[in-house]
Design a protein around this motif. Sequence first.
Motif, PDB file in Angstrom:
ATOM      1  N   ARG A 139      45.735-106.224  60.471  1.00 18.66           N
ATOM      2  CA  ARG A 139      45.007-105.372  61.397  1.00 18.66           C
ATOM      3  C   ARG A 139      43.676-106.033  61.778  1.00 18.66           C
ATOM      4  N   GLY A 140      43.199-105.704  62.969  1.00 23.57           N
ATOM      5  CA  GLY A 140      41.946-106.260  63.446  1.00 23.57           C
ATOM      6  C   GLY A 140      42.153-107.199  64.615  1.00 23.57           C
ATOM      7  N   ASN A 141      41.089-107.910  64.998  1.00 21.70           N
ATOM      8  CA  ASN A 141      41.098-108.840  66.125  1.00 21.70           C
ATOM      9  C   ASN A 141      41.163-110.282  65.627  1.00 21.70           C
ATOM     10  N   TYR A 142      42.063-111.081  66.223  1.00 19.31           N
ATOM     11  CA  TYR A 142      42.272-112.461  65.787  1.00 19.31           C
ATOM     12  C   TYR A 142      42.167-113.397  66.991  1.00 19.31           C
ATOM     13  N   THR A 167      42.374-125.804  80.570  1.00  9.40           N
ATOM     14  CA  THR A 167      41.758-126.208  79.312  1.00  9.40           C
ATOM     15  C   THR A 167      42.082-125.188  78.226  1.00  9.40           C
ATOM     16  N   LYS A 168      41.737-125.563  77.013  1.00  9.92           N
ATOM     17  CA  LYS A 168      41.961-124.651  75.894  1.00  9.92           C
ATOM     18  C   LYS A 168      40.987-123.475  75.983  1.00  9.92           C
ATOM     19  N   GLU A 169      41.452-122.293  75.588  1.00 15.07           N
ATOM     20  CA  GLU A 169      40.576-121.139  75.499  1.00 15.07           C
ATOM     21  C   GLU A 169      41.091-120.182  74.430  1.00 15.07           C
ATOM     22  N   ILE A 170      40.236-119.253  74.032  1.00 18.46           N
ATOM     23  CA  ILE A 170      40.587-118.290  73.000  1.00 18.46           C
ATOM     24  C   ILE A 170      41.269-117.076  73.625  1.00 18.46           C
ATOM     25  N   GLN A 171      42.418-116.718  73.086  1.00 16.22           N
ATOM     26  CA  GLN A 171      43.083-115.470  73.449  1.00 16.22           C
ATOM     27  C   GLN A 171      43.023-114.552  72.234  1.00 16.22           C
ATOM     28  N   ASN A 172      42.567-113.331  72.433  1.00 16.01           N
ATOM     29  CA  ASN A 172      42.439-112.385  71.330  1.00 16.01           C
ATOM     30  C   ASN A 172      43.714-111.580  71.146  1.00 16.01           C
ATOM     31  N   ILE A 173      44.138-111.441  69.890  1.00 16.72           N
ATOM     32  CA  ILE A 173      45.299-110.638  69.536  1.00 16.72           C
ATOM     33  C   ILE A 173      44.842-109.556  68.572  1.00 16.72           C
ATOM     34  N   THR A 174      45.220-108.317  68.850  1.00 19.29           N
ATOM     35  CA  THR A 174      44.789-107.184  68.035  1.00 19.29           C
ATOM     36  C   THR A 174      45.977-106.560  67.302  1.00 19.29           C
ATOM     37  N   ASP A 175      45.793-106.272  66.007  1.00 16.12           N
ATOM     38  CA  ASP A 175      46.827-105.643  65.165  1.00 16.12           C
ATOM     39  C   ASP A 175      48.183-106.320  65.350  1.00 16.12           C
TER      40      ASP A 175
END
Length: 354
Positions: free
Chosen positions: A284-287, A299-307
Amino acid sequence: MRKVYLLVLTIGLLLVKNEAQAQSETAELIKSGIVNAELLGKAYGTPLSKAFGTDINTGWITTGEAFKPGRFEIRIFANATFVPQKDQTFDVSTLGLNSNVRVASGSGTQAPTVFGADSPGPLLNVYATRPDTKQEEQVASFNTPQGIGTNIAPIPMAQLSVGVVKGTELMFRFIPESKVGDLKLNLWGIGIKNNVSQWLPALSALPFDLTAAVAFSSFRSNYGLQLNPQSGVANPNPLDYSNQKVIFNSKAIMAQLVASKTISVITGYAGVTYSQSHSTTAMRGNYPVTTIREQAPYTKEIQNITDPVNIPLDYNQLGLTAGLRLKLSILSINAEGTWAKYPTVSAGIGLGFN
């Protein structure tokens, strides 16, 4: 030396080298994507779910004779389940991981489960395809988590047993809500046993007591994780990543038929035990996961995944249980073992009037 007793993936009291390392290793599974993380997490943690479900179903009764009404005993004891060798490793190549997750060149495919070797598992590389060139680019890499270096899963607890009416005894077990480092846990259970010999004349003539027991247990825990955004990678939508944790819940049912015989201060007992458990392990949480942008510039970037992860597991087994109980005035000492797919042992000491 190992410092803190934890159950890896939040489940109990087994050793890890240090908290930060355990937090990072477990959280890094999500770098491979949700589907792959669930496959890897299930392979890594299934033996622990089985062992723990077995642990909380063990050690409910120590004699086939129910306490008389008003008599009671408070017992402190520990259960330990032994994980078979076949469940101490798994083969990464057989999990069906997506093609964008591959074992690095020169790294083997055999990985430790929770109860495997105290060394990191295979190195996995994660790739993404650039939309402009259609070429693959490596975006992440991680080792599967290391094991704890032992096949034993122990857990301590306390139990109160009280005699009520007609050869019936109520049992209550618990671990009070506790916190060790980032690990929070608690357990409760309730059971009932009855001397069935009294209801069947043919059985009452036998030279031993025959008791049936059923019980239910519930265990809840959570443990903080730590996966930070990859350094040097753009993060267009930063979130709070301090809420990362693993939540582990297990509910277990036990049914037992036990025969016992008391000679002087020693009681021997043996019987059949059926154990069933349902466990869920969830991240659980944001990753923050590194990917490649779908629009220019690629380019590379951050994608957030939740739970992202939820892994259920059902497990049951039938075993043969045998044990001894020594009763000296208000003091009792007991030890037992159960032979099954996941064998267990239990030992404890009690005080009471029974």
